[in-house]
Design an enzyme around this catalytic site. Structure first.
Site: not given
Length: 300
Positions: A101, A180
């Protein structure tokens, strides 16, 4: 095709279980005990039913990157150990896919002389129940793009992957990771602090006001050109994953470090360089950091 999966948390187990249906998979674990249990019991995958996948499991210290593709599934804060290990290998791997991430890891990847580096984002939800059992509780796709090098091996991998566990090639890794990052930066810290499922962030009008304010600060720092459509995409993610508990919430509940530095920390650093005030973002960052270390030992 031989595939290595480095890391055996929820995502590592999920990928190893599905990919073993089409590839020769070796999963590399943090401990010898977990490797032993996976070799003994296989990986138990829970989705609409149950299935067991038998793979080779080895402790991480034995990873030499000799597979056709190695997929790095560890958390962002664990990457330094991975990169040190790669730099000490007799010969660096040919093809690495990093699934972390945030965007803070891009700078770390610059130190690697690996010919073909790929990055990706995951839309699946998964929960590791024990050392060899994973629950697939949110179905999606894995987006992947070339960070550096050639795409031939990547397309070979995508074309052979199981249809029920799809991979989607993206032309621009920056756009893929930014999309994201925006979603993670809004959803993860709010759901973790409020201790709610993703859907509550848009169903509760008061929580939504905070979500909207946080997004406004993030959009300004990242200089988003289509902020309204980006906000709508975040709302849609909350809607489609309404019953999911974010990874940051699950990390705090399990007394683990979160990826807050790779997500909000990355944006906060950009804000500081711009001399821009982001009071809500900054407050949420420090609240999460406080919850990580609030008078208790954090499991790495």
């Amino acid at each position: 095709m031989k595939v290595g999966v480095v890391g055996a948390g929820s995502i590592g187990l999920l990928f190893a279980a599905y990919l073993s249906r089409r590839f020769n998979v070796t999963v590399y674990t943090r401990t010898e005990e977990q490797a032993s249990e996976i070799n003994k019991f296989g990986i138990l995958l829970k989705n609409s039913g149950r299935s067991i996948s038998f793979v080779t499991a080895l402790p991480f210290s034995e990873w030499q990157g000799m597979e056709d593709l190695s997929i790095i599934t560890v958390k962002q804060y664990q990457l330094d150990d991975i990169i040190r290990h790669i730099l000490q290998m007799p010969a660096e791997p040919e093809n690495l896919l990093f699934l972390q991430n945030g965007m803070g890891h891009l700078e770390k990847l610059q130190s690697l002389a690996v010919p073909n580096l790929f990055v990706g984002t995951i839309e699946h939800g998964a929960l590791r129940e024990n050392s060899y059992t994973v629950s697939h509780n949110g179905f999606g796709v894995t987006n992947i793009a070339v960070f550096r090098g050639e795409s031939n091996q990547l397309f070979r991998f995508i074309s052979s992957a199981p249809e029920e566990f799809p991979f989607v090639f993206k032309e621009r890794y920056e756009d893929m990771l930014l999309n994201k990052l925006i979603a993670n930066a809004v959803i993860n810290p709010l759901s973790a602090i409020l201790k709610v499922e993703n859907g509550d962030l848009i169903e509760n009008p008061y929580y939504f006001k905070v979500l909207d304010s946080l997004f406004t600060e993030i959009a300004a720092v990242l200089e988003l050109e289509n902020a309204q459509s980006d906000l709508e995409r975040v709302i849609n993610i909350c809607r489609t994953t309404a019953e999911n508990r974010s990874s940051m919430l699950k990390d705090l509940e399990a007394n683990r470090l979160t990826e807050i530095d790779a997500i909000l920390g990355y944006i906060l650093a950009k804000a500081n360089k711009q001399d821009r005030k982001v009071p809500l973002l900054e407050s949420l960052y420090y609240i999460i950091k406080g919850k990580e270390n609030g008078g208790r030992e954090v499991v790495k």
